[in-house]
Design an enzyme around this catalytic site. Sequence first.
Site, PDB file in Angstrom:
ATOM      1  N   SER A 173       0.820  -1.211   0.000  1.00 20.89           N
ATOM      2  CA  SER A 173       0.000   0.000   0.000  1.00 20.89           C
ATOM      3  C   SER A 173       0.860   1.269   0.000  1.00 20.89           C
ATOM      4  CB  SER A 173      -0.951  -0.049   1.195  1.00 20.89           C
ATOM      5  OG  SER A 173      -1.944   0.949   1.108  1.00 20.89           O
ATOM      6  N   ASP A 341     -10.027  -5.243  -4.119  1.00 22.00           N
ATOM      7  CA  ASP A 341      -9.296  -4.170  -3.451  1.00 22.00           C
ATOM      8  C   ASP A 341      -9.907  -2.822  -3.816  1.00 22.00           C
ATOM      9  OD1 ASP A 341      -7.421  -2.384  -2.407  1.00 22.00           O
ATOM     10  OD2 ASP A 341      -5.738  -3.709  -2.867  1.00 22.00           O
ATOM     11  N   HIS A 370      -7.735  -5.431   0.109  1.00 22.32           N
ATOM     12  CA  HIS A 370      -6.494  -4.709   0.388  1.00 22.32           C
ATOM     13  C   HIS A 370      -5.712  -5.300   1.557  1.00 22.32           C
ATOM     14  CE1 HIS A 370      -4.102  -1.135  -0.429  1.00 22.32           C
ATOM     15  NE2 HIS A 370      -3.974  -0.932   0.869  1.00 22.32           N
TER      16      HIS A 370
END
Length: 400
Positions: A173, A341, A370
């Site tokens: 991320s 996601d 995610h």
Amino acid sequence: MERLLTVLMLSVLLLSSAGESARVSNIRLPNSPADGLCAHLIQPYGYPCSEHTAQTKDGYLLGLQRVASNSRYLRRQYGPPVLLLHGLMMAGDAWFLNSPNQSLGFILADHGFDVWAGNVRGTRWSHGHVSLTEKDKDFWDWSWQELALYDLEGMARYIYNITNSKIFIVGHSQGTIMSLAAFTQPHIVSMVEAAALLSPISYLDHISSSFVLRLVKMHIDEVLLVMGIHELNFKSDWGTHMMDMVCDEYANCNDLLTTITGKNCCFNISRIDFYLEYEPEPTSSKNLNHLFQMIREGTFRMYDYGILKNLIRYGRLQPPAFDVSSIPNSLPLWMAYGGNDSLADVTDVQHTLKELKSQPEVLFLEEYGHIDFLLSVRSKEDLYDDMIRFLKSFRKFGSY
């Protein structure tokens, strides 16, 4: 109108907790190794772990934890160094929150890698600044731009100097935003052997997270800065009140994680109370503002200060872009992304892939959201084994 309402409600929250707002941070600077991440989460599983500190060019002191295998055969050997870069509102502990056979930090160590868990500025396991304290406004004057150009560079250089070896980078991320921006800088790329990016992000204009989009519409990022709130800490009193306000007035937060990240197929919800002992970590309001600029403008570029300040800082009306196409062909990349996601949207990942000159190895997992890329109970079989195969293809293992 919605922005005005947000300002008024936040003002009430701040006034109602004025007596407590001075202690907005839950950061505690470690005074000894016993206070560090090694002692809290890694050594109890029997893994050798040592605490390190890297200093950035702008004076931040970043915690690094070096982890070795608990195997008697591998205990005193170090293989290729790998730097783990955590996501937004997380810290280096994120790589060790599940059992040793499910957590990437432990798994890499067991495969003989020289594991270094990075902790960006402002997080629990980092160690402050050479002259500023967390109560200073200037301590929080940064976004992911500084994390990429200073924090990643500082940690990578420290490890490079200790090991006398190029490093692998693994990011999740925000750690991938940092990586992709940093890889446009030749002096940083020169220290990197290869990189593996989980839920890779450089563009965010197709983000589908209903919770995040609501905050963007409310301009909560701009409101926080206007009100002089520079540290974003959801474990503080006002942060908790703000979340309650958003959930009560603007969004359905019954399943907040899914609302933010998308549906996670393999996340162990029974461990949520344990995860919340460590997360969320503080970040800066400016960092949130930079991310929301990306969503609004569809760009992957430096922080937008407005026309006048851009001219002063950058010598141009608009901030310079981080040109993904300038990442050298010679840097091997491996990427994994998911169909569920809501933050690293499939369309945005495809945008990044099209701009790269190289042809990264790509793993697509239709079911994954995610958080699955970090905390899935199936992650070893679903993605870590393939990622480790990729990393091992570049280096023979031995003693350093």
